[in-house]
Design a protein around this motif. Structure first.
Motif, PDB file in Angstrom:
ATOM      1  N   ALA A  52       0.832  -1.206   0.000  1.00 29.63           N
ATOM      2  CA  ALA A  52       0.000   0.000   0.000  1.00 29.63           C
ATOM      3  C   ALA A  52       0.863   1.250   0.000  1.00 29.63           C
ATOM      4  CB  ALA A  52      -0.932  -0.008   1.219  1.00 29.63           C
ATOM      5  N   GLU A  53       1.961   1.223   0.757  1.00 25.74           N
ATOM      6  CA  GLU A  53       2.871   2.368   0.783  1.00 25.74           C
ATOM      7  C   GLU A  53       3.450   2.630  -0.602  1.00 25.74           C
ATOM      8  OE1 GLU A  53       7.001   3.837   3.007  1.00 25.74           O
ATOM      9  OE2 GLU A  53       6.277   1.775   3.236  1.00 25.74           O
ATOM     10  N   LEU A  54       3.864   1.571  -1.292  1.00 27.40           N
ATOM     11  CA  LEU A  54       4.429   1.731  -2.629  1.00 27.40           C
ATOM     12  C   LEU A  54       3.375   2.238  -3.614  1.00 27.40           C
ATOM     13  CD1 LEU A  54       6.672  -1.476  -2.853  1.00 27.40           C
ATOM     14  CD2 LEU A  54       7.430   0.892  -2.577  1.00 27.40           C
ATOM     15  N   ALA A 154      -1.064   8.748  11.388  1.00 28.93           N
ATOM     16  CA  ALA A 154      -1.064   8.603   9.929  1.00 28.93           C
ATOM     17  C   ALA A 154       0.193   7.913   9.414  1.00 28.93           C
ATOM     18  CB  ALA A 154      -1.199   9.973   9.279  1.00 28.93           C
ATOM     19  N   GLN A 155       1.090   7.543  10.307  1.00 31.56           N
ATOM     20  CA  GLN A 155       2.308   6.803   9.988  1.00 31.56           C
ATOM     21  C   GLN A 155       3.267   7.606   9.119  1.00 31.56           C
ATOM     22  OE1 GLN A 155       1.736   2.723   8.767  1.00 31.56           O
ATOM     23  NE2 GLN A 155      -0.289   2.608   9.721  1.00 31.56           N
ATOM     24  N   LEU A 156       3.232   8.937   9.274  1.00 31.22           N
ATOM     25  CA  LEU A 156       4.169   9.740   8.496  1.00 31.22           C
ATOM     26  C   LEU A 156       5.612   9.430   8.878  1.00 31.22           C
ATOM     27  CD1 LEU A 156       2.550  13.284   8.201  1.00 31.22           C
ATOM     28  CD2 LEU A 156       3.263  11.799   6.334  1.00 31.22           C
ATOM     29  N   PRO A 160       8.491   7.083   5.494  1.00 33.20           N
ATOM     30  CA  PRO A 160       9.194   8.241   4.921  1.00 33.20           C
ATOM     31  C   PRO A 160       9.032   8.344   3.410  1.00 33.20           C
ATOM     32  CG  PRO A 160      10.744   6.521   5.581  1.00 33.20           C
ATOM     33  CD  PRO A 160       9.415   6.115   6.129  1.00 33.20           C
ATOM     34  N   LEU A 161       8.804   7.208   2.729  1.00 30.19           N
ATOM     35  CA  LEU A 161       8.636   7.261   1.279  1.00 30.19           C
ATOM     36  C   LEU A 161       7.392   8.060   0.910  1.00 30.19           C
ATOM     37  CD1 LEU A 161       9.612   6.378  -1.502  1.00 30.19           C
ATOM     38  CD2 LEU A 161       8.289   4.264  -1.228  1.00 30.19           C
ATOM     39  N   ILE A 162       6.303   7.834   1.657  1.00 29.29           N
ATOM     40  CA  ILE A 162       5.078   8.593   1.417  1.00 29.29           C
ATOM     41  C   ILE A 162       5.307  10.066   1.714  1.00 29.29           C
ATOM     42  CG2 ILE A 162       2.737   9.012   2.295  1.00 29.29           C
ATOM     43  CD1 ILE A 162       2.328   6.060   2.483  1.00 29.29           C
ATOM     44  N   LYS A 163       5.981  10.335   2.823  1.00 32.56           N
ATOM     45  CA  LYS A 163       6.220  11.719   3.213  1.00 32.56           C
ATOM     46  C   LYS A 163       7.030  12.452   2.146  1.00 32.56           C
ATOM     47  CE  LYS A 163       8.800  12.393   6.855  1.00 32.56           C
ATOM     48  NZ  LYS A 163       9.197  12.522   8.274  1.00 32.56           N
ATOM     49  N   MET A 164       8.042  11.810   1.606  1.00 31.72           N
ATOM     50  CA  MET A 164       8.887  12.462   0.601  1.00 31.72           C
ATOM     51  C   MET A 164       8.138  12.659  -0.714  1.00 31.72           C
ATOM     52  SD  MET A 164      12.719  10.910   1.187  1.00 31.72           S
ATOM     53  CE  MET A 164      12.216   9.204   0.987  1.00 31.72           C
ATOM     54  N   THR A 165       7.423  11.606  -1.167  1.00 31.23           N
ATOM     55  CA  THR A 165       6.726  11.738  -2.446  1.00 31.23           C
ATOM     56  C   THR A 165       5.551  12.716  -2.351  1.00 31.23           C
ATOM     57  OG1 THR A 165       5.439   9.737  -1.891  1.00 31.23           O
ATOM     58  CG2 THR A 165       7.400   9.477  -3.299  1.00 31.23           C
ATOM     59  N   LEU A 166       4.851  12.735  -1.200  1.00 32.84           N
ATOM     60  CA  LEU A 166       3.771  13.708  -1.020  1.00 32.84           C
ATOM     61  C   LEU A 166       4.328  15.128  -1.045  1.00 32.84           C
ATOM     62  CD1 LEU A 166       0.868  14.550  -0.360  1.00 32.84           C
ATOM     63  CD2 LEU A 166       1.405  14.208   2.070  1.00 32.84           C
ATOM     64  N   GLY A 167       5.439  15.336  -0.339  1.00 33.16           N
ATOM     65  CA  GLY A 167       6.051  16.660  -0.350  1.00 33.16           C
ATOM     66  C   GLY A 167       6.486  17.075  -1.749  1.00 33.16           C
ATOM     67  N   GLY A 168       7.048  16.101  -2.508  1.00 39.77           N
ATOM     68  CA  GLY A 168       7.454  16.416  -3.872  1.00 39.77           C
ATOM     69  C   GLY A 168       6.278  16.735  -4.774  1.00 39.77           C
TER      70      GLY A 168
END
Length: 357
Positions: A52-54, A154-156, A160-168
């Motif tokens: 799900a993260e990917l 929210a498991q931010l 970290p992959l979600i956090k980085m891609t969301l920020g990008g």
């Protein structure tokens, strides 16, 4: 049903467990409780959570690619390039690509956020009892604690992959909003609006375009225009122009016949033919089509913002936000009695702010 003195005189307890007063309005309901919580696969299987993260990260990456494609298209596609679009006709290629890439960017930000919420964010059902409008200090402190712990829930920190891609994705998405402010979406249309398909440059010397009914594209004889009638008009041959949609948008005209004695401005009377006058259909406020003619008052009304023009006073603005009259088209008749344009508009059509300081 059985009477119950516990809830006051006249109250009745129903088998369903709620109470109805004298007026038949429910006074209290039993708490039905919450259904048993069903855990998701990502809650119990670390591999499913990683998938799900990917998936969420992939959607955010697709959003970033859409934004980058927007930026590339903005600089790479010529602004005067046109493309045939099914069911629409000719359209500006740059605008089409910018719209599609912006839609892709925004869609995948939303899709990623929704998938993240459905697979990884907490989904436990909670019930909050009603309370007075102002919460107590203890409740406010608890609310602040819950909000501050939201990132953890929210498991931010754990993703970290979600956090980085969301920020990008969110960071890059600001570029489509900034670029049009810096460079616009095309050339300033002032010069383009100063010439229309009525102008001499489109016609051989000594020949003037006939006024054609829109959409039939049939010529109009002067004796066919009766007092009070109104015709939507385009110049002869405009359907064969290089960009007919653009040219039609600028050259659209309204043709009316008044009693010549009702026309109060000499220039307007001289530019017409026996009370027949023609004016640009493009509102001088923001370019909406002026298409409502009131025969008794000789007023033209723009339906978008109610700008009103008086045909008897050379289409002077008498109400609404428009700031200048509709440009008049000088007309006459040819040897066969058909209405023709003597010359193009003397000034630019459309909104004032496009070509005037």
């Amino acid at each position: 049903m059985t009477e119950s003195s516990e809830f006051g005189k006249g109250a009745v307890r129903l088998d369903q467990g709620h109470v109805v007063g004298d007026g038949g309005i429910p006074e209290r309901f039993q708490n039905p409780g919450l259904p048993p919580h069903v855990q998701r696969l990502a809650d119990i299987d670390p591999a499913a959570a990683k998938r799900a993260e990917l998936q969420v990260a992939t959607m955010f990456i697709l959003s970033m690619l859409g934004t980058l494609a927007f930026v590339v298209a903005y600089f790479a596609i010529p602004r005067d390039k046109y493309l045939g679009v099914p069911f629409i006709g000719q359209g500006n290629l740059m605008h089409l690509v910018l719209g599609l890439t912006l839609a892709i960017s925004l869609f995948f930000i939303g899709a990623g956020a929704v998938h993240w919420a459905k697979t990884l964010m907490p989904d436990h059902e909670v019930v909050e009892e009603r309370h007075p409008l102002r919460s107590t200090d203890e409740e406010r402190a608890e609310f602040a604690r819950v909000v501050s712990g939201g990132a953890e829930a929210a498991q931010l920190n754990r993703r970290p992959l979600i956090k980085m891609t969301l920020g990008g994705a969110l960071g890059l998405f600001s570029l489509p909003l900034v670029l049009p402010l810096l460079g616009g979406l095309g050339p300033v249309p002032g010069n383009a609006l100063s010439t229309t398909f009525w102008d001499e440059k489109y016609w051989p010397k000594g020949r003037r375009p006939r006024l054609m009914r829109d959409p039939e594209m049939l010529p109009i004889r002067a004796d066919e225009v009766t007092i009070g009638s109104v015709f939507h008009v385009l110049p002869e041959g405009i359907d064969k122009a290089e960009h007919p949609l653009d040219e039609k948008g600028k050259a659209s005209v309204l043709l009316m016949r008044l009693n010549p004695q009702d026309i109060k401005v000499k220039k307007a009377r001289d530019w017409g033919y026996q009370g027949i006058v023609a004016y640009s259909k493009i509102c001088t406020h923001v370019g909406c089509p002026v298409g409502l003619y009131e025969q008794q008052t000789h007023h033209l009304l723009c339906p978008c913002h109610q700008s009103t023009f008086d045909v008897t006073q050379d289409c002077k603005v008498i109400f609404g936000p428009a700031h200048r009259p509709l440009p008049q088209l000088k007309i006459n008749v040819d040897d066969e009695g058909y209405l023709v344009a003597e010359s193009g508009f003397a000034e630019a059509v459309g909104p004032s702010f496009w070509e005037r300081g």
